[in-house]
Design a protein around this motif. Structure first.
Motif, PDB file in Angstrom:
ATOM      1  N   ARG A 272       0.823  -1.203   0.000  1.00  9.90           N
ATOM      2  CA  ARG A 272       0.000   0.000   0.000  1.00  9.90           C
ATOM      3  C   ARG A 272       0.864   1.262   0.000  1.00  9.90           C
ATOM      4  NH1 ARG A 272      -5.509  -0.256   1.860  1.00  9.90           N
ATOM      5  NH2 ARG A 272      -6.411  -2.130   0.925  1.00  9.90           N
ATOM      6  N   ALA A 273       1.941   1.231   0.795  1.00 12.53           N
ATOM      7  CA  ALA A 273       2.820   2.401   0.875  1.00 12.53           C
ATOM      8  C   ALA A 273       3.515   2.656  -0.457  1.00 12.53           C
ATOM      9  CB  ALA A 273       3.847   2.202   1.982  1.00 12.53           C
ATOM     10  N   LEU A 274       3.940   1.592  -1.144  1.00  7.05           N
ATOM     11  CA  LEU A 274       4.566   1.763  -2.452  1.00  7.05           C
ATOM     12  C   LEU A 274       3.589   2.363  -3.463  1.00  7.05           C
ATOM     13  CD1 LEU A 274       6.639  -1.545  -2.883  1.00  7.05           C
ATOM     14  CD2 LEU A 274       7.487   0.725  -2.256  1.00  7.05           C
ATOM     15  N   GLY A 291      -3.149   8.084   1.923  1.00  2.00           N
ATOM     16  CA  GLY A 291      -2.179   7.072   2.303  1.00  2.00           C
ATOM     17  C   GLY A 291      -1.156   7.606   3.301  1.00  2.00           C
ATOM     18  N   THR A 292      -0.559   6.675   4.030  1.00  2.00           N
ATOM     19  CA  THR A 292       0.483   7.021   4.997  1.00  2.00           C
ATOM     20  C   THR A 292       1.839   6.807   4.361  1.00  2.00           C
ATOM     21  OG1 THR A 292      -0.942   6.325   6.820  1.00  2.00           O
ATOM     22  CG2 THR A 292       1.413   6.558   7.285  1.00  2.00           C
ATOM     23  N   PRO A 293       2.650   7.871   4.211  1.00  2.00           N
ATOM     24  CA  PRO A 293       3.959   7.689   3.581  1.00  2.00           C
ATOM     25  C   PRO A 293       4.889   6.869   4.464  1.00  2.00           C
ATOM     26  CG  PRO A 293       3.752   9.910   4.483  1.00  2.00           C
ATOM     27  CD  PRO A 293       2.399   9.258   4.609  1.00  2.00           C
ATOM     28  N   LEU A 294       5.829   6.179   3.822  1.00  3.83           N
ATOM     29  CA  LEU A 294       6.801   5.387   4.567  1.00  3.83           C
ATOM     30  C   LEU A 294       7.721   6.304   5.359  1.00  3.83           C
ATOM     31  CD1 LEU A 294       7.929   2.574   2.107  1.00  3.83           C
ATOM     32  CD2 LEU A 294       6.773   2.285   4.285  1.00  3.83           C
ATOM     33  N   CYS A 314       6.293  -0.170   9.926  1.00  2.00           N
ATOM     34  CA  CYS A 314       4.865  -0.400   9.693  1.00  2.00           C
ATOM     35  C   CYS A 314       4.019   0.326  10.744  1.00  2.00           C
ATOM     36  CB  CYS A 314       4.568  -1.894   9.725  1.00  2.00           C
ATOM     37  SG  CYS A 314       2.823  -2.291   9.434  1.00  2.00           S
ATOM     38  N   PRO A 315       3.024   1.129  10.330  1.00  2.00           N
ATOM     39  CA  PRO A 315       2.163   1.823  11.301  1.00  2.00           C
ATOM     40  C   PRO A 315       1.202   0.892  12.023  1.00  2.00           C
ATOM     41  CG  PRO A 315       1.405   2.225   9.059  1.00  2.00           C
ATOM     42  CD  PRO A 315       2.697   1.483   8.937  1.00  2.00           C
TER      43      PRO A 315
END
Length: 352
Positions: A272-274, A291-294, A314-315
Motif C-alpha cells: 500500500r505504501a509503495l 495514504g500514509t507515507p513510509l 509499519c504503522p
C-alpha cells in the motif's frame, strides 16, 4: 506510459488463461554474502540478501518484481541463472534441479533463460561489433551452425528489434541508450530462450523510449510465448506489462498475486505504501490521497529485525509482528498472498 496501456488488460488476461505450463519453480531460495563488519580483529557477518523466496513462472506470463533499492530483486534475478551464490533452496527449470544438479543442467538453464541488464551500454563489450555481440550466444550454445546461418539470424533479429542491418558493423558507443537496450534484447532472444530475466531494463531510459521497449517486449512475448521476470522500481511500468506481481522487502516476499488483485486491493501495508508513493500528475487527485507515507530507513540486512522484516516501519505493527515471522496468507478467492499478521481485509487463511 499512457500510450502503452490501451488494451493491456485484455492481452494479459488472454495470455494468463491460455499458457499454464510451469517453466521455473523456485522454493525457499536464499542468497547470503559473507562480509567484513569492521573492528579489530576483523569480524565477518552474514548478509541475507534473499531469504526464503518461493514463486513460479508459467509459460507466456510476466512476473513483475518490485521493491525498494536493496531489497534483493537483482540478487534474486542473478541467482536464478547462477550469477550469485545460492545458500539453500531449489530452482527447478522444466522440472529439473539446477542449483544442486549437474553442471549440464545449469548450462541448459543458462541457454534457455537469458538476461537483459539494467545498464544497456555497460552490458555490451566495447571491443566487439554489434553483430559479434548478438551472435555470441549462438556461437556458444549452437556451435553446429555455420557462419552464414549465424549472420542471417543476427541480421533478422536486429531488424525485429527495430535496428538496421547496417548497425551490425558498428560499436556500442555509437548508439543511444534505447538502441543499446534493443541490442541487449536481440542478444537475449537470438537463442530462442523460454525465459528472459529483465533486470530494470528501462530505468535508465527516457519515458518515450521506455514505452517503445515495453511495447517491443510485449510483442516479442506474444510471438514467441516468452516468459518474463520483469524487475523494476516503476510500478506503472510493472502494472502495464505484468500478469502477476511479487513485492519484496529486505530479501523476503511481502505480497504476491494477480496484477489486478495487488494494484486494486493490496493487502500488505508495504505494498500500500509503495502504491501511495506513485506520483499522480493531477494535483487535485494528489491532494485527495489519504495514504500514509513510509517513514524511517530500511534496516540493515546484516542485522534484520525479528519476526516481520517490515515491522520497524509499519504503522500497524504489534507485539505479534516482532515475535513470529508471518507466512504468506490468503484472505479469499482471487486475492493476493500477503505475509502480514494484520493485512488489509479479514478472514485470512493459509493458502491451499
Amino acid at each position: 506510459m499512457s500510450d502503452i496501456t490501451n488494451h493491456v488488460a485484455d492481452d494479459l488476461t488472454t495470455t494468463s488463461q491460455t499458457e499454464t505450463e510451469t517453466l521455473l519453480s523456485v522454493r525457499d531460495l536464499s542468497v547470503n554474502f559473507h562480509v567484513a563488519r569492521g573492528g579489530w580483529p576483523w569480524q565477518k557477518a552474514t548478509l541475507h540478501a534473499v531469504n526464503g523466496v518461493s514463486f513460479d513462472v508459467r509459460r507466456g506470463e510476466t512476473l513483475g518484481l518490485v521493491g525498494e533499492s536493496g531489497c534483493g530483486k537483482s540478487t534474486l534475478a542473478r541467482a536464478l541463472i547462477g550469477l550469485a551464490p545460492v545458500a539453500k533452496g531449489s530452482v527447478l527449470w522444466r522440472g529439473e534441479e539446477t542449483v544442486s544438479g549437474a553442471h549440464r543442467q545449469l548450462g541448459t538453464l543458462r541457454r534457455d533463460a537469458q538476461m537483459i541488464f539494467q545498464d544497456p551500454l555497460a552490458s555490451l563489450d566495447p571491443r566487439m561489433s554489434i553483430g559479434e555481440i548478438v551472435a555470441e550466444p549462438l556461437r556458444t550454445h549452437a556451435p553446429h551452425l555455420g557462419r552464414k546461418e549465424i549472420d542471417r539470424r543476427v541480421l533478422t533479429m536486429l531488424e525485429r528489434v527495430g535496428l538496421n542491418t547496417q548497425h551490425a558493423v558498428r560499436r556500442a558507443h555509437e548508439f543511444s541508450g534505447g538502441q543499446c537496450q534493443r541490442v541487449g534484447i536481440a542478444r537475449a532472444l537470438i537463442g530462442d530462450p523460454g525465459l528472459v530475466i529483465c533486470d530494470e531494463p528501462v530505468s535508465a531510459l527516457d519515458v518515450s523510449i521506455q514505452a517503445q521497449i515495453v511495447n517491443l517486449l510485449r510483442d516479442l512475448q506474444r510471438e514467441r510465448s516468452l516468459s518474463l521476470l520483469f524487475v523494476a522500481h516503476d510500478l506503472a511500468v510493472v502494472k502495464t506489462i505484468s500478469h502477476r506481481v511479487m513485492v519484496m522487502y529486505l530479501g523476503r516476499v511481502m505480497e504476491i498475486g494477480d496484477c489486478h488483485a495487488v494494484y486494486d486491493g493490496a493487502r500488505h501495508p508495504y505494498t500500500r505504501a509503495l502504491l501511495d508513493a506513485v506520483p499522480v500528475p493531477d494535483p487535485a487527485l494528489a491532494r485527495l490521497r489519504r495514504g500514509t507515507p513510509l517513514s524511517g530507513e530500511i534496516p540493515s540486512p546484516l542485522d534484520p529485525p525479528s519476526g516481520c522484516a517490515f515491522r520497524t516501519r509499519c504503522p500497524h505493527a504489534s507485539d505479534s509482528c516482532a515475535a513470529r515471522l508471518p507466512p504468506l496468507l490468503r484472505a479469499g478467492a482471487g486475492q493476493s498472498l500477503a505475509a502480514c499478521w494484520h493485512p488489509f481485509g479479514s478472514g485470512a487463511t493459509p493458502p491451499a
